[in-house]
Design an enzyme around this catalytic site. Structure first.
Site, PDB file in Angstrom:
ATOM      1  N   GLU A  98       0.729  -1.238  -0.205  1.00 24.20           N
ATOM      2  CA  GLU A  98      -0.028   0.266   0.060  1.00 24.20           C
ATOM      3  C   GLU A  98       0.694   1.201  -0.365  1.00 24.20           C
ATOM      4  OE1 GLU A  98      -3.515  -2.036   2.157  1.00 24.20           O
ATOM      5  OE2 GLU A  98      -2.236  -0.820   3.738  1.00 24.20           O
TER       6      GLU A  98
ATOM      7  N   ALA B 247      -5.447  -6.119  12.873  1.00 20.99           N
ATOM      8  CA  ALA B 247      -6.225  -6.015  14.082  1.00 20.99           C
ATOM      9  C   ALA B 247      -7.941  -6.620  14.151  1.00 20.99           C
ATOM     10  CB  ALA B 247      -6.850  -4.682  13.172  1.00 20.99           C
TER      11      ALA B 247
END
Length: 416
Positions: free
Chosen positions: A173, A318
């Site tokens: 990314e 997460a």
């Protein structure tokens, strides 16, 4: 009249995804909660790379902890650094005070893992907190300012060479976002520069990027990065970096002033002080209830915990922390009520990564998506995961602005 028993005290260390989720999951429980963190904000780490590549500001992905808990009456916040934990006295020791607990949740997250390469740790840029991301942004912008009036071609090329080490989601990314910052935004403004001299290199030690993805999505990722002028180099190991020259195993040297290290993560160093069993990533070994085996009143979750799923340790992401926080909150209630504990079982929600404008890959169960549809799903998921409506609205509007006008709004060099 008999004295009412005092509510049990739950101390939670860390206000990341796991810590905040645990606080909320205990909101209606008959407990007192103390939440400890060295910062006064919760950070949405998956978008840190967008701060470093001038898309978002720090307040777009961070939110004050006290604002998050203001309506939850059973929780207090303490800003401070934890020095150690005394399991015998059931006490968390900070710089300024000691806080006793009945039950403890350790959710201290992770830090960059440099795998013992001291020169890389000293001279490269990590990307695990706000300060590091702002430093990267300032540094990248400053390299173009320096290059714009550098007459020596070799020095100029070194200034315009950007190495990203690590082919996981953060590395991929970051490479895609950096490419779009340079070729879609800055190329229109630096008229004296020849952008053919710019190099963006993604280096990965293994033979694949996005290792958790199916092969076809990994191939799509590499092809998309190449179209975005990113050199993808697999099976390449970094051995040294002195701030000006990156050395690769085999002897190749790449002149560069910018190395962004996204190659690894390990548990926060507080665990090293606790005399507990740890894995190679320094994570605490926990049982099926997420407890430390020798200390059943202590739970460890998220990046701090080693828990195996399908024969492999769970990734440090997460969704793992969030799911573990939910089970931990239930088990604390079970301990208080003296009822059987619930074993943790991970629900694999899949993985996704964006490579830039209209380009992403998504893998959820049997679903494999790429391109524009995957990019829309990635955008929606990340918008919804942001804590506050204001953050969601601002991030959405900045993404819309960038999409329409090919511009990045956060390009002020605040320090060098």
């Amino acid at each position: 009249m008999a004295e009412q028993p005092k509510a049990k005290h739950v101390v939670i260390i860390g206000a990341g995804f796991g810590g905040i989720r645990a606080v909320r999951a205990l909101s209606k429980a008959d407990v007192r909660i103390t939440l400890i963190d060295k910062h006064n904000y919760h950070l949405f780490q998956p978008l840190l790379y967008q701060v470093s590549t001038a898309t978002l500001s720090i307040d777009d992905i961070a939110y004050p902890i006290r604002a998050m808990i203001k309506n939850q009456r059973n929780v207090l916040f303490r800003m401070g650094e934890v020095n150690t934990i005394d399991f015998e006295r059931k006490s968390v020791i900070l710089d300024t005070e000691e806080i006793d607990y009945d039950y403890l949740v350790v959710a201290t997250g992770g830090v960059t893992n440099y795998f013992g390469i001291k020169s890389v740790e000293k001279n490269s840029f990590g990307m695990k907190n706000l300060d590091e991301s702002v430093t990267i942004r300032n540094h990248i912008l400053h390299q173009f300012e320096l290059a714009s009036y550098e007459k020596d071609m070799d020095k100029r090329r070194a200034l315009l060479t950007f190495i990203i080490v690590g082919g996981g989601p953060t590395g991929v990314e970051s490479a895609g976002a950096l490419s779009e910052l340079i070729y879609l935004v800055m190329a229109k403004e630096y008229h004296t520069l020849n952008f053919k001299e710019v190099r963006i290199v993604l280096v990965e030690a293994s033979d694949k990027v996005l290792a958790a993805m199916p092969e076809e999505l990994r191939e799509t990722t590499v092809e998309t990065l190449i179209r975005k002028h990113v050199e993808v180099r697999l099976c390449v190991q970094v051995t040294d970096y002195d701030g000006e020259r990156l050395t690769i195993k085999g002897g190749e040297i790449i002149p560069t002033h910018t190395v962004i290290w996204a190659a690894g993560i390990k548990a926060a160093p507080i665990l090293d002080k606790l005399n507990i069993e740890q894995d190679p990533a320094r994570r605490a070994m926990v049982n099926e209830f997420l407890q430390l085996p020798a200390h059943p009143d202590v739970f460890v979750i998220g990046d701090s915990a080693h828990y195996e799923y399908s024969g492999r340790p769970l990734p440090m992401i997460a969704p793992v922390a969030i799911q573990q926080a939910d089970v931990t909150a239930k088990n604390i209630k079970h301990l208080i009520e003296e009822t059987p504990l619930e074993k943790f079982s991970y629900n694999d929600v899949g993985s996704m990564a964006t490579i830039g404008r209209n380009a992403a890959v998504v893998h959820m169960g049997r679903i494999k998506l790429k391109g524009f549809t995957a990019w829309l799903i990635w955008s929606l998921v990340h918008i919804l995961r942001l804590i506050d409506f204001r953050n969601r609205f601002v991030v959405f509007m900045k993404w819309v602005w960038e999409y329409i006008f090919y511009d990045r709004l956060v390009r002020i060099i605040t320090r060098q």
